[in-house]
Design a protein around this motif. Structure first.
Motif, PDB file in Angstrom:
ATOM      1  N   ALA A 182      43.139  47.190  31.882  1.00 35.64           N
ATOM      2  CA  ALA A 182      44.138  46.257  31.882  1.00 35.64           C
ATOM      3  C   ALA A 182      44.017  45.670  33.465  1.00 35.64           C
ATOM      4  CB  ALA A 182      45.464  46.544  31.522  1.00 35.64           C
ATOM      5  N   VAL A 183      44.088  46.757  34.399  1.00 36.48           N
ATOM      6  CA  VAL A 183      43.922  46.357  35.641  1.00 36.48           C
ATOM      7  C   VAL A 183      42.786  45.614  36.017  1.00 36.48           C
ATOM      8  CG1 VAL A 183      43.723  47.305  37.970  1.00 36.48           C
ATOM      9  CG2 VAL A 183      45.380  48.168  36.414  1.00 36.48           C
ATOM     10  N   ALA A 184      41.564  46.350  35.526  1.00 35.53           N
ATOM     11  CA  ALA A 184      40.458  45.513  35.753  1.00 35.53           C
ATOM     12  C   ALA A 184      40.325  43.931  35.176  1.00 35.53           C
ATOM     13  CB  ALA A 184      39.166  46.186  34.969  1.00 35.53           C
ATOM     14  N   VAL A 185      40.908  43.780  34.074  1.00 35.41           N
ATOM     15  CA  VAL A 185      41.054  42.325  33.486  1.00 35.41           C
ATOM     16  C   VAL A 185      41.935  41.589  34.397  1.00 35.41           C
ATOM     17  CG1 VAL A 185      42.122  40.891  31.925  1.00 35.41           C
ATOM     18  CG2 VAL A 185      40.734  42.919  31.165  1.00 35.41           C
ATOM     19  N   TYR A 186      43.001  41.871  35.023  1.00 34.36           N
ATOM     20  CA  TYR A 186      43.767  41.340  36.047  1.00 34.36           C
ATOM     21  C   TYR A 186      43.236  40.878  37.223  1.00 34.36           C
ATOM     22  CZ  TYR A 186      47.852  39.844  38.941  1.00 34.36           C
ATOM     23  OH  TYR A 186      48.434  39.223  39.638  1.00 34.36           O
ATOM     24  N   ARG A 187      42.141  41.975  37.525  1.00 36.30           N
ATOM     25  CA  ARG A 187      41.512  41.677  38.986  1.00 36.30           C
ATOM     26  C   ARG A 187      40.566  40.528  38.775  1.00 36.30           C
ATOM     27  NH1 ARG A 187      40.207  47.019  42.221  1.00 36.30           N
ATOM     28  NH2 ARG A 187      39.458  45.400  43.656  1.00 36.30           N
ATOM     29  N   LEU A 188      39.942  40.354  37.558  1.00 40.49           N
ATOM     30  CA  LEU A 188      38.936  39.616  37.072  1.00 40.49           C
ATOM     31  C   LEU A 188      39.619  38.105  36.644  1.00 40.49           C
ATOM     32  CD1 LEU A 188      36.228  41.983  36.080  1.00 40.49           C
ATOM     33  CD2 LEU A 188      36.161  40.825  38.228  1.00 40.49           C
ATOM     34  N   ARG A 189      40.892  38.014  36.628  1.00 43.63           N
ATOM     35  CA  ARG A 189      41.243  36.956  35.758  1.00 43.63           C
ATOM     36  C   ARG A 189      40.961  35.638  36.082  1.00 43.63           C
ATOM     37  NH1 ARG A 189      44.546  38.712  40.010  1.00 43.63           N
ATOM     38  NH2 ARG A 189      45.393  37.440  41.478  1.00 43.63           N
ATOM     39  N   ASP A 190      40.299  35.476  37.288  1.00 40.50           N
ATOM     40  CA  ASP A 190      39.845  34.175  37.292  1.00 40.50           C
ATOM     41  C   ASP A 190      38.680  33.631  36.335  1.00 40.50           C
ATOM     42  OD1 ASP A 190      41.242  33.787  39.656  1.00 40.50           O
ATOM     43  OD2 ASP A 190      40.028  34.478  41.217  1.00 40.50           O
ATOM     44  N   ALA A 191      38.110  34.572  35.932  1.00 40.73           N
ATOM     45  CA  ALA A 191      36.904  34.523  34.626  1.00 40.73           C
ATOM     46  C   ALA A 191      37.380  34.153  33.367  1.00 40.73           C
ATOM     47  CB  ALA A 191      36.162  35.739  34.748  1.00 40.73           C
ATOM     48  N   PHE A 192      38.858  33.845  33.390  1.00 36.40           N
ATOM     49  CA  PHE A 192      39.548  33.677  32.071  1.00 36.40           C
ATOM     50  C   PHE A 192      40.525  32.575  32.322  1.00 36.40           C
ATOM     51  CE2 PHE A 192      38.561  38.396  32.015  1.00 36.40           C
ATOM     52  CZ  PHE A 192      37.438  38.340  30.768  1.00 36.40           C
ATOM     53  N   SER A 193      41.128  32.003  31.240  1.00 40.20           N
ATOM     54  CA  SER A 193      42.076  30.996  31.410  1.00 40.20           C
ATOM     55  C   SER A 193      43.347  32.150  31.452  1.00 40.20           C
ATOM     56  CB  SER A 193      42.177  30.196  29.940  1.00 40.20           C
ATOM     57  OG  SER A 193      42.467  30.855  29.071  1.00 40.20           O
ATOM     58  N   PRO A 194      44.473  31.559  31.940  1.00 43.51           N
ATOM     59  CA  PRO A 194      45.763  32.155  32.106  1.00 43.51           C
ATOM     60  C   PRO A 194      46.106  32.835  30.770  1.00 43.51           C
ATOM     61  CG  PRO A 194      45.768  30.396  33.623  1.00 43.51           C
ATOM     62  CD  PRO A 194      44.643  30.300  32.625  1.00 43.51           C
ATOM     63  N   ARG A 195      46.069  32.030  29.705  1.00 42.68           N
ATOM     64  CA  ARG A 195      46.694  32.072  28.407  1.00 42.68           C
ATOM     65  C   ARG A 195      45.748  33.436  27.923  1.00 42.68           C
ATOM     66  NH1 ARG A 195      46.468  28.192  23.217  1.00 42.68           N
ATOM     67  NH2 ARG A 195      47.818  29.577  21.811  1.00 42.68           N
ATOM     68  N   VAL A 196      44.331  33.356  28.203  1.00 41.91           N
ATOM     69  CA  VAL A 196      43.454  34.488  27.609  1.00 41.91           C
ATOM     70  C   VAL A 196      43.878  35.954  28.219  1.00 41.91           C
ATOM     71  CG1 VAL A 196      41.048  35.424  27.491  1.00 41.91           C
ATOM     72  CG2 VAL A 196      41.746  32.940  26.955  1.00 41.91           C
ATOM     73  N   ALA A 201      46.217  41.252  28.361  1.00 38.87           N
ATOM     74  CA  ALA A 201      46.944  42.349  28.888  1.00 38.87           C
ATOM     75  C   ALA A 201      48.085  42.843  27.757  1.00 38.87           C
ATOM     76  CB  ALA A 201      47.710  41.506  30.034  1.00 38.87           C
ATOM     77  N   ALA A 202      48.564  41.748  27.112  1.00 39.98           N
ATOM     78  CA  ALA A 202      49.558  42.118  26.030  1.00 39.98           C
ATOM     79  C   ALA A 202      48.897  43.118  24.765  1.00 39.98           C
ATOM     80  CB  ALA A 202      50.120  40.815  25.478  1.00 39.98           C
ATOM     81  N   ALA A 203      47.719  42.537  24.490  1.00 39.34           N
ATOM     82  CA  ALA A 203      47.095  43.460  23.627  1.00 39.34           C
ATOM     83  C   ALA A 203      46.915  44.904  23.980  1.00 39.34           C
ATOM     84  CB  ALA A 203      45.672  42.961  22.907  1.00 39.34           C
TER      85      ALA A 203
END
Length: 211
Positions: A182-196, A201-203
């Protein structure tokens, strides 16, 4: 008008989901084994659907997250299906006790946590789909061999004693791996839309709580 239609569709989807969830809960009161089989098969079906989308979109991807996550979920589903068939009371794997399905469950959770950690780490590397598939096939094969053919996978449940320390500690390790994912996804959040990002993260948080 269009917004009203969208809101209505969402409302009906929530109602339908609530009805199905209630019916599933009622099934557990009637026969837990039936409840377990249904829930596991639904999870397997969802995982296969995710893999199908990910694999068919492999040439259109902007990053490799969907490919890695989708492929990993396919093999998690494969172990999950064997876990379902091995569950106590199914009578399919003769000569095994409740330790087998528990081992398979822990193995599938490790693979799931590893998938959600590997997906963001490989996001910008864009590995070839065939190598992603081969890697997950190899890891899954090794896990199954360690349980069935060369029984070196640690015991997770002992009749008369219950869950082993390995199984209990593994749950915390799996939660930690999911948290890192989850932390890794957040750090790379620019690669996704905010909704994704929010949905991913919720999943992952739901998975952590379930562990």
């Amino acid at each position: 008008m269009e917004q009203n239609s969208t809101g209505s569709d969402t409302r009906w989807s929530v109602i339908a989901f609530a009805v199905l969830l209630t019916a599933l809960a009622a099934t557990s009161l009637y026969n837990y084994l039936l409840f377990h089989v249904i829930t596991e098969l639904v999870a397997v079906g969802i995982a296969i659907a995710v893999f199908t989308v990910a694999w068919n979109a492999r040439t259109m991807r902007e990053n490799s997250y969907l490919l890695v996550a989708g492929t990993g979920l396919l093999f998690v589903a494969a172990i999950g299906l064997i876990h379902t068939l091995a569950y106590d009371g199914m009578g399919i794997f003769a000569g095994y006790d409740a330790n087998l399905p528990t081992q398979l469950w822990v193995a599938s959770r490790y693979l799931l946590a590893g998938t959600f950690l590997a997906a963001p780490l490989l996001l910008r590397k864009n590995p070839a789909p065939r190598w992603v598939f081969a890697a997950f096939a190899g890891v899954t094969g090794a896990l199954l061999l360690s349980i069935f053919a060369v029984p070196v996978f640690p015991d997770c449940f002992i009749e008369g004693s219950g869950l082993t320390p390995f199984k209990i500690i593994s749950e915390y390790i799996i939660v930690a791996l999911l948290a890192l994912g989850a932390v890794a996804v957040y750090r790379l959040r620019d690669a996704f839309s905010p909704r994704v990002v929010n949905h991913l993260a919720a999943a992952i948080v739901v998975l952590m709580v379930s562990e």
